[in-house]
Design an enzyme around this catalytic site. Structure first.
Site, PDB file in Angstrom:
ATOM      1  N   HIS A  12      37.579  35.203  38.695  1.00 46.07           N
ATOM      2  CA  HIS A  12      38.251  33.952  38.322  1.00 46.07           C
ATOM      3  C   HIS A  12      38.597  33.149  39.573  1.00 46.07           C
ATOM      4  O   HIS A  12      38.393  31.946  39.638  1.00 46.07           O
ATOM      5  CB  HIS A  12      39.547  34.240  37.556  1.00 46.07           C
ATOM      6  CG  HIS A  12      39.359  35.065  36.327  1.00 46.07           C
ATOM      7  ND1 HIS A  12      38.869  34.553  35.162  1.00 46.07           N
ATOM      8  CD2 HIS A  12      39.578  36.377  36.092  1.00 46.07           C
ATOM      9  CE1 HIS A  12      38.803  35.504  34.242  1.00 46.07           C
ATOM     10  NE2 HIS A  12      39.235  36.627  34.790  1.00 46.07           N
ATOM     11  N   ASP A  69      47.238  35.709  48.718  1.00 47.52           N
ATOM     12  CA  ASP A  69      48.138  36.515  47.895  1.00 47.52           C
ATOM     13  C   ASP A  69      49.007  35.520  47.155  1.00 47.52           C
ATOM     14  O   ASP A  69      49.457  34.524  47.734  1.00 47.52           O
ATOM     15  CB  ASP A  69      48.966  37.462  48.757  1.00 47.52           C
ATOM     16  CG  ASP A  69      49.458  38.659  47.941  1.00 47.52           C
ATOM     17  OD1 ASP A  69      48.839  38.979  46.902  1.00 47.52           O
ATOM     18  OD2 ASP A  69      50.458  39.264  48.329  1.00 47.52           O
ATOM     19  N   THR A  70      49.206  35.787  45.883  1.00 47.30           N
ATOM     20  CA  THR A  70      49.912  34.842  45.022  1.00 47.30           C
ATOM     21  C   THR A  70      50.983  35.550  44.235  1.00 47.30           C
ATOM     22  O   THR A  70      50.809  36.703  43.841  1.00 47.30           O
ATOM     23  CB  THR A  70      48.908  34.185  44.040  1.00 47.30           C
ATOM     24  OG1 THR A  70      47.971  33.424  44.772  1.00 47.30           O
ATOM     25  CG2 THR A  70      49.622  33.277  43.050  1.00 47.30           C
ATOM     26  N   GLY A 150      46.053  35.852  34.079  1.00 49.40           N
ATOM     27  CA  GLY A 150      47.411  36.156  34.530  1.00 49.40           C
ATOM     28  C   GLY A 150      48.475  35.583  33.606  1.00 49.40           C
ATOM     29  O   GLY A 150      48.426  35.748  32.388  1.00 49.40           O
ATOM     30  N   ASP A 152      49.056  32.457  32.997  1.00 49.10           N
ATOM     31  CA  ASP A 152      48.740  31.075  32.601  1.00 49.10           C
ATOM     32  C   ASP A 152      49.277  30.678  31.225  1.00 49.10           C
ATOM     33  O   ASP A 152      49.777  29.555  31.072  1.00 49.10           O
ATOM     34  CB  ASP A 152      47.225  30.832  32.645  1.00 49.10           C
ATOM     35  CG  ASP A 152      46.727  30.582  34.055  1.00 49.10           C
ATOM     36  OD1 ASP A 152      47.559  30.363  34.953  1.00 49.10           O
ATOM     37  OD2 ASP A 152      45.496  30.591  34.262  1.00 49.10           O
TER      38      ASP A 152
HETATM   39  P1  IMP Z   1      46.903  37.702  43.545  1.00 44.83           P
HETATM   40  O1  IMP Z   1      47.730  38.329  44.583  1.00 44.83           O
HETATM   41  O2  IMP Z   1      46.421  36.342  43.936  1.00 44.83           O
HETATM   42  O3  IMP Z   1      45.806  38.581  43.030  1.00 44.83           O
HETATM   43  O4  IMP Z   1      47.817  37.419  42.299  1.00 44.83           O
HETATM   44  C1  IMP Z   1      48.708  38.396  41.832  1.00 44.83           C
HETATM   45  C2  IMP Z   1      48.981  38.191  40.368  1.00 44.83           C
HETATM   46  O5  IMP Z   1      49.603  36.907  40.168  1.00 44.83           O
HETATM   47  C3  IMP Z   1      47.747  38.172  39.465  1.00 44.83           C
HETATM   48  O6  IMP Z   1      47.393  39.461  39.052  1.00 44.83           O
HETATM   49  C4  IMP Z   1      48.234  37.338  38.304  1.00 44.83           C
HETATM   50  O7  IMP Z   1      48.973  38.134  37.397  1.00 44.83           O
HETATM   51  C5  IMP Z   1      49.151  36.347  38.959  1.00 44.83           C
HETATM   52  N1  IMP Z   1      48.435  35.092  39.248  1.00 44.83           N
HETATM   53  C6  IMP Z   1      47.849  34.719  40.409  1.00 44.83           C
HETATM   54  N2  IMP Z   1      47.287  33.498  40.291  1.00 44.83           N
HETATM   55  C7  IMP Z   1      47.523  33.098  39.017  1.00 44.83           C
HETATM   56  C8  IMP Z   1      47.168  31.933  38.282  1.00 44.83           C
HETATM   57  O8  IMP Z   1      46.522  30.985  38.746  1.00 44.83           O
HETATM   58  N3  IMP Z   1      47.590  31.893  37.005  1.00 44.83           N
HETATM   59  C9  IMP Z   1      48.302  32.893  36.427  1.00 44.83           C
HETATM   60  N4  IMP Z   1      48.634  34.007  37.060  1.00 44.83           N
HETATM   61  C10 IMP Z   1      48.250  34.118  38.360  1.00 44.83           C
END
Ligand code: IMP
Length: 191
Positions: A12, A69-70, A150, A152
């Site tokens: 994604h 990282d999000t 995630g 969303d």
């Molecule tokens: P990551 O560290 O970028 O992989 O994000 C960690 C977690 O944050 C993901 O497993 C999702 O649950 C959530 N996440 C990150 N980006 C999004 C987004 O664009 N929409 C919704 N959930 C997100």
């Protein structure tokens, strides 16, 4: 076209970023460079985890690379799930399990303010630079929509009547936390 590795296996996220930078960069995923390892993200901040991933690829593969990282930071939960967003309901739990936990914790809570925050760590020519993107919005009381991934379905960005999961991907990509962080990354790369 210049090649850059994006240290992720998340299809994604690769699709979103390719959509934003198409025509400027060829973005390779970890599979494209034959990296099948699960890179550890052991830290308590998005900044440290992003750097852990980008530096791992730069050191082990010798390629310019960025990693992100999000986290979803909810005011009423003191910034949680934050860095634990991916595994908030526990290891190996689904997006649905994570959303259900958040919805339960916010039951009866009036302050629904939250933001998604992305941090990108770029390693280029042996130097690191970081870029941040933030989008504020409201935590909904139930899931709406089927697009995206995630959290969303339960996040509605400010200024919109739809959840992220009700928006077409290209619409979300114009305003998302990741798009903003990537925009800063691209501005830096092309300056
Ligand atoms: P990551 O560290 O970028 O992989 O994000 C960690 C977690 O944050 C993901 O497993 C999702 O649950 C959530 N996440 C990150 N980006 C999004 C987004 O664009 N929409 C919704 N959930 C997100």
């Amino acid at each position: 076209m210049k090649k850059l590795v994006f240290a992720t296996n998340n299809v994604h996220k690769l699709a979103e970023i390719r959509d934003v930078v198409s025509g400027q960069y060829e973005v390779l995923g970890l599979q494209d460079i034959g990296c099948n390892e699960d890179i550890p993200e052991p830290y308590e901040t998005l900044e440290e985890n992003a750097y852990a991933k980008s530096s791992y690829i730069a050191e082990n593969y010798g390629i310019d690379c960025f990693a992100d990282d999000t986290g979803l930071e909810i005011e009423a939960l003191n910034g949680k799930p934050g860095v634990y967003s991916a595994r908030y309901a526990g290891e190996h739990k689904s997006f649905d399990d994570n959303m259900n936990k958040v919805l339960a914790e916010l039951e009866g809570e009036e302050n629904r303010r939250a933001c998604f925050r992305s941090v990108i760590s770029l390693i280029m020519n042996g130097e690191e630079k970081q870029f941040e993107g933030v989008v504020w919005g409201t935590m909904l009381k139930e899931k709406r929509g089927t697009q995206g991934f995630g959290y969303d379905p339960i996040f509605q960005p400010d200024g919109y009547a739809q959840s992220f999961a009700e928006m077409p991907l290209d619409e979300k990509n114009k305003i998302s936390h990741r798009a903003k962080a990537v925009g800063k990354l691209i501005a830096y790369l092309t300056e």
